[in-house]
Design a protein around this motif. Structure first.
Motif, PDB file in Angstrom:
ATOM      1  N   GLU A  21       0.846  -1.199   0.000  1.00  6.24           N
ATOM      2  CA  GLU A  21       0.000   0.000   0.000  1.00  6.24           C
ATOM      3  C   GLU A  21       0.879   1.245   0.000  1.00  6.24           C
ATOM      4  N   PRO A  22       1.109   1.845  -1.167  1.00  4.06           N
ATOM      5  CA  PRO A  22       2.031   2.988  -1.268  1.00  4.06           C
ATOM      6  C   PRO A  22       1.657   4.148  -0.345  1.00  4.06           C
ATOM      7  N   GLU A  23       0.358   4.279  -0.017  1.00  2.76           N
ATOM      8  CA  GLU A  23      -0.085   5.408   0.815  1.00  2.76           C
ATOM      9  C   GLU A  23      -0.099   5.067   2.311  1.00  2.76           C
ATOM     10  N   TYR A  24       0.407   3.871   2.667  1.00  4.83           N
ATOM     11  CA  TYR A  24       0.235   3.386   4.041  1.00  4.83           C
ATOM     12  C   TYR A  24       0.673   4.408   5.095  1.00  4.83           C
ATOM     13  N   PHE A  25       1.883   4.908   4.989  1.00  5.39           N
ATOM     14  CA  PHE A  25       2.375   5.796   6.045  1.00  5.39           C
ATOM     15  C   PHE A  25       1.783   7.196   5.943  1.00  5.39           C
ATOM     16  N   SER A  26       1.506   7.664   4.709  1.00 10.34           N
ATOM     17  CA  SER A  26       0.879   8.997   4.628  1.00 10.34           C
ATOM     18  C   SER A  26      -0.538   8.942   5.184  1.00 10.34           C
ATOM     19  N   ASN A  27      -1.201   7.770   5.082  1.00  7.89           N
ATOM     20  CA  ASN A  27      -2.521   7.617   5.708  1.00  7.89           C
ATOM     21  C   ASN A  27      -2.404   7.579   7.227  1.00  7.89           C
ATOM     22  N   LEU A  28      -1.394   6.837   7.729  1.00  9.35           N
ATOM     23  CA  LEU A  28      -1.188   6.762   9.186  1.00  9.35           C
ATOM     24  C   LEU A  28      -0.941   8.149   9.773  1.00  9.35           C
ATOM     25  N   ALA A  29      -0.225   8.973   9.019  1.00 11.98           N
ATOM     26  CA  ALA A  29       0.163  10.295   9.511  1.00 11.98           C
ATOM     27  C   ALA A  29      -1.033  11.228   9.665  1.00 11.98           C
ATOM     28  N   LYS A  30      -2.162  10.862   9.072  1.00 14.90           N
ATOM     29  CA  LYS A  30      -3.347  11.746   9.136  1.00 14.90           C
ATOM     30  C   LYS A  30      -3.953  11.797  10.535  1.00 14.90           C
ATOM     31  N   GLY A  31      -3.661  10.809  11.359  1.00 18.98           N
ATOM     32  CA  GLY A  31      -4.203  10.831  12.723  1.00 18.98           C
ATOM     33  C   GLY A  31      -4.662   9.463  13.159  1.00 18.98           C
ATOM     34  N   GLN A  32      -5.093   9.381  14.433  1.00 18.42           N
ATOM     35  CA  GLN A  32      -5.527   8.088  14.962  1.00 18.42           C
ATOM     36  C   GLN A  32      -6.958   8.164  15.474  1.00 18.42           C
ATOM     37  N   THR A  33      -7.707   7.087  15.246  1.00 16.21           N
ATOM     38  CA  THR A  33      -9.060   6.975  15.800  1.00 16.21           C
ATOM     39  C   THR A  33      -9.245   5.555  16.353  1.00 16.21           C
TER      40      THR A  33
END
Ligand code: CO
Length: 218
Positions: A21-33
């Protein structure tokens, strides 16, 4: 364990994640829920994420010796406050484990220095349940039962906090007591009857959750 190997492992992990998943870490960086706050033991064999099969971002985690929730411990109280008030988790889990060194140390009389006040909280659990525990002749069975009772008492400590009582009332936050069996890898739900437990303890611990002005008028 070689420290350099850890950084190599990290690099391998980053590549594996990005391959999938190329976006894996940029998605993680968006925040946590995260939906769950997990309070467990620091024991190296009881790896919270792995035993629950949760991914980064799915569980807010606190680990300390013997999964304790002393109500004067700033670290635990801050984690509960942040998880409940800001992250709005739906579940709080206290997860103990059989063969817990912390619980075992509290069953012995050795002087362990700075660990004494920490382990005293477990000795208090023993004293509270002395009758039941003393009746168990088999030492291993007694030790395992203390692990379970300690989980139950730490769940009660969670419920003693105002933010948890408020979230239970307003949005149905639930508290769970679990034990991880190191021998089998199984996660055991102690199925603690919190409703019954609460009826017994809330007479003492229920907090007035109304506004301070209204409390003053009472
Ligand atoms: Co432990």
């Amino acid at each position: 364990m070689d420290i350099a190997k850890i950084f190599q492992n990290n690099q391998d992990w980053v590549h594996r994640k990005l391959d999938l998943e190329p976006e894996y870490f940029s998605n993680l960086a968006k925040g946590q829920t995260p939906d769950i706050l997990y309070i467990g033991c620091s024991d190296s064999r009881v790896s919270a994420e792995e035993l629950m099969g949760v991914a980064p971002g799915e569980a807010f985690i606190l680990r300390n010796i013997a999964n304790m929730v002393p109500n004067t411990d700033l670290s635990v109280m801050s984690v509960i406050n942040y998880a409940v008030v800001h992250l709005k988790v739906k579940h709080i889990v206290v997860c103990g484990h059989y063969y817990c060194g912390g619980v075992q140390a509290a069953m012995k009389s050795g002087d362990l220095g700075i660990l004494n006040p920490w382990l005293r909280n477990i000795r208090d659990v023993y004293r509270t349940h002395k009758e039941e525990l003393s009746a168990i002749e088999n030492e291993e069975a007694r030790y395992k039962r203390l692990v379970e009772l300690n989980v139950e008492e730490q769940c009660i400590n969670v419920i003693k906090t105002a933010e948890v009582q408020k979230a239970q009332r307003d949005r149905g936050l639930t508290v769970h007591g679990w034990v991880f069996d190191v021998h089998s890898g199984q996660l055991i739900d102690l199925k603690i009857d919190f409703k019954k437990l609460l009826e017994n303890i809330m007479e003492i611990y229920r907090l007035d959750l109304s506004e301070p002005e209204k409390q003053a008028a009472k």
